[in-house]
Scaffold this active site. Structure first.
Site: not given
Ligand code: GLC
Length: 534
Positions: A273, A204
């Site tokens: 990103e 993540d």
């Molecule tokens: C990532 C996940 C998203 C989450 C964020 C914070 O972007 O895909 O769903 O809210 O991380 O952990």
């Protein structure tokens, strides 16, 4: 690498499951791990994917629906138990499916024991496990960093008189990856799940784990993509993410998973990103010793037309070092549903695109039946991002899987009002049961394409060559040894004639498999063909 493409995470297809919304076995309106296990044969045998990625099921207060982890090595009771997880892995492996799990390293929950200790006093041994800073003059914030979900990235903690950093919600404090104890503790959590048989990790927001050590202010931005809260997009994010030191952490993670049990081929796919290609490819590591795959979200960002889509693919192919394997994704739990974004007609071409490009496809649950973005009434909204920033809610792409036309869509026996999110309105018509029996359905198209991709080395590992197509059509070849396949996709809004010669292996509208094409073929909007030239 001459044998590139032979590993499961290269030639296989990954299917993302959002566990809350896949299958409820307890009748509480929330999906669970036993539910996933019960549906694995659908994924392996009916649909025909190779791996599942499970969004978080760890212990969590669910401030961000599991992306706020309170215990990295336990299952939240909402989803079941560790035994349920073990049973899921056994069944998945029996069916030939790999299991990838989410790993949330940038931040924990504020209810994690680590944060409870860290916040208990300034001299607690775990104080430095998170990022604490004293207020400036007059209580000023430590810097100008902003949370991706809106508001300052700092929350003042009265009892200890300092601010802590959170790139997302205040309930998601950022871990301090510059502290070696944090690195060790997080590596232990990876070992824990490897020992339980997982085949890979989806990391993540992995580009965020290391920030500027001096926490300098971000400069203002003139143009930003607009994915996040307005305040977030007002800055150039040069200091609050992706510090170059990050690559050393990726090398360490890579050796951790590669060396743990060399007889098991594991995979790391990082959520990154969108970045300029040259920066993005660095996430593979200079020697291919970084992430196996940095997620490639460019097809989601791109406008839906042949020129732009071809541009994304050609740029990626040109940017990739020889050791690096591409990947594509068209939807996930943070994005507007594919069928709503591109329309039902183009969703058919999108299926063919995703499953015929060179690179690992990741398919989001429900996209195989063309689930739409659901309208969520204000009193049913769940997503904290949407509640903070109106219009940004992600609930509409997270509604329960539509299995059949029964009142709970086959997802749950709970009353409709008790489902954690409402069903999309069209569930009675658009579901797995109705599409399974219909050879013209989107599900049948996905099944045909998945089988074809698995059977044809040209599709699952062959090379890619763009061809000049007429306006509106994305035309390319996939080549392997003596096999040559042509893929033609009308991504525009008007019919276009294309010169196609060969045997039809798959097509989007009706079933022309086995038919010989010999020259001019008219493609309707959203129509596509895969043709064997030789
Ligand atoms: C990532 C996940 C998203 C989450 C964020 C914070 O972007 O895909 O769903 O809210 O991380 O952990």
């Amino acid at each position: 690498m001459s044998d590139i493409g032979h590993l499961w995470w290269q030639h296989g297809v990954v299917y993302q499951i959002y566990p809350r919304s896949f299958q409820d076995t307890t009748g509480n309106g929330i999906g669970d791990l036993r539910g996933v296990t019960g549906r694995l044969s659908y994924l392996a045998d009916v649909l025909g994917v190779d791996a599942i990625w499970l969004s978080p099921f760890f212990r969590s207060p669910m401030a961000d629906f599991g992306y706020d982890v309170a215990d990295y090595v336990d299952v939240d009771p909402i989803f079941g138990t560790l035994d349920d997880f073990d049973a899921l892995v056994v069944e998945a492996h029996r069916l030939g499916l790999k299991v990838v799990i989410d790993w949330v390293p940038n931040h924990s929950s504020d209810r994690h024991d680590w944060f409870l200790e860290s916040s208990s006093s300034r001299d607690n041994p775990k104080r430095d496990w998170y990022i604490w800073r004293p207020p400036g003059a007059d209580g000023a914030l430590p810097n100008n960093w902003v949370s991706l979900f809106g508001g300052p990235a700092w929350t003042f903690h009265e009892p200890t008189g300092e601010y802590y950093l959170h790139s997302f919600l205040s309930q998601q404090p950022d871990l301090n990856w510059r502290n070696p104890e944090v690195v060790d503790a997080m590596h232990d959590t990876v070992r824990f799940w490897m020992d339980r048989g997982v085949d890979g990790f989806r990391l993540d927001v992995i580009h965020m784990i290391l920030k500027d050590p001096q926490l300098r202010d971000n400069p203002p931005s003139t143009s930003q993509p607009g994915w996040f809260a307005v305040e977030y997009d007002a800055f150039e994010h040069v200091h609050d993410k992706a510090h170059p030191d990050i690559h050393e952490q990726f090398r360490r993670l890579r050796s951790l998973v590669d060396d743990h049990d060399p007889s098991v081929e594991r995979m790391l796919v990082g959520e990154i990103e969108p970045l300029p290609w040259a920066e993005w490819v660095e996430f593979y590591g200079a020697e291919g010793d970084g992430l196996h795959l940095p997620f490639n979200f460019r097809l989601i960002e791109s406008s839906w037309d042949a020129g732009s889509i071809k541009g994304v693919v050609d740029e990626l192919e040109a940017a990739l070092p020889s050791f690096a394997w591409p990947n594509y994704v068209l939807g996930n739990h943070d994005q507007t549903r594919l069928a709503s974004r591109v329309g039902d007609q183009q969703a058919r071409a999108a299926a063919m695109l995703l499953l015929t490009l060179r690179g690992t496809p990741t398919l989001y649950y429900g996209d195989e039946i063309g689930m739409h973005q659901a309208d969520i009434p204000p009193d049913r909204q769940q997503d904290p991002f949407g509640r903070r920033v109106p219009g940004e809610g992600r609930d509409g792409c997270r509604t329960p899987m539509q299995w059949d036309a029964t009142p709970g869509a086959g997802f749950s026996t709970a009353d409709a009002s008790a489902l954690w999110l409402p069903l999309a309105e069209d569930f009675a018509k658009r579901n797995v049961a109705t599409q399974l029996d219909d050879p013209g359905s989107l599900l049948s198209l996905y099944r045909n394409l998945l089988r074809l991709r698995r059977a044809e080395p040209a599709l699952n590992r062959g090379s890619y060559r763009p061809l000049d197509g007429p306006d509106g059509v994305f035309l390319f070849e996939r080549l392997h040894e003596t096999t040559e396949l042509t893929v033609a996709l009308n991504l525009g809004s008007v019919p276009v004639s294309v010169d196609l010669t060969g045997t039809v292996l798959a097509n989007t509208n009706g079933d022309h498999r086995g038919k010989e094409l010999d020259g001019t073929t008219e493609l309707l909007p959203g129509e596509g063909f895969v043709v064997r030239v030789r």
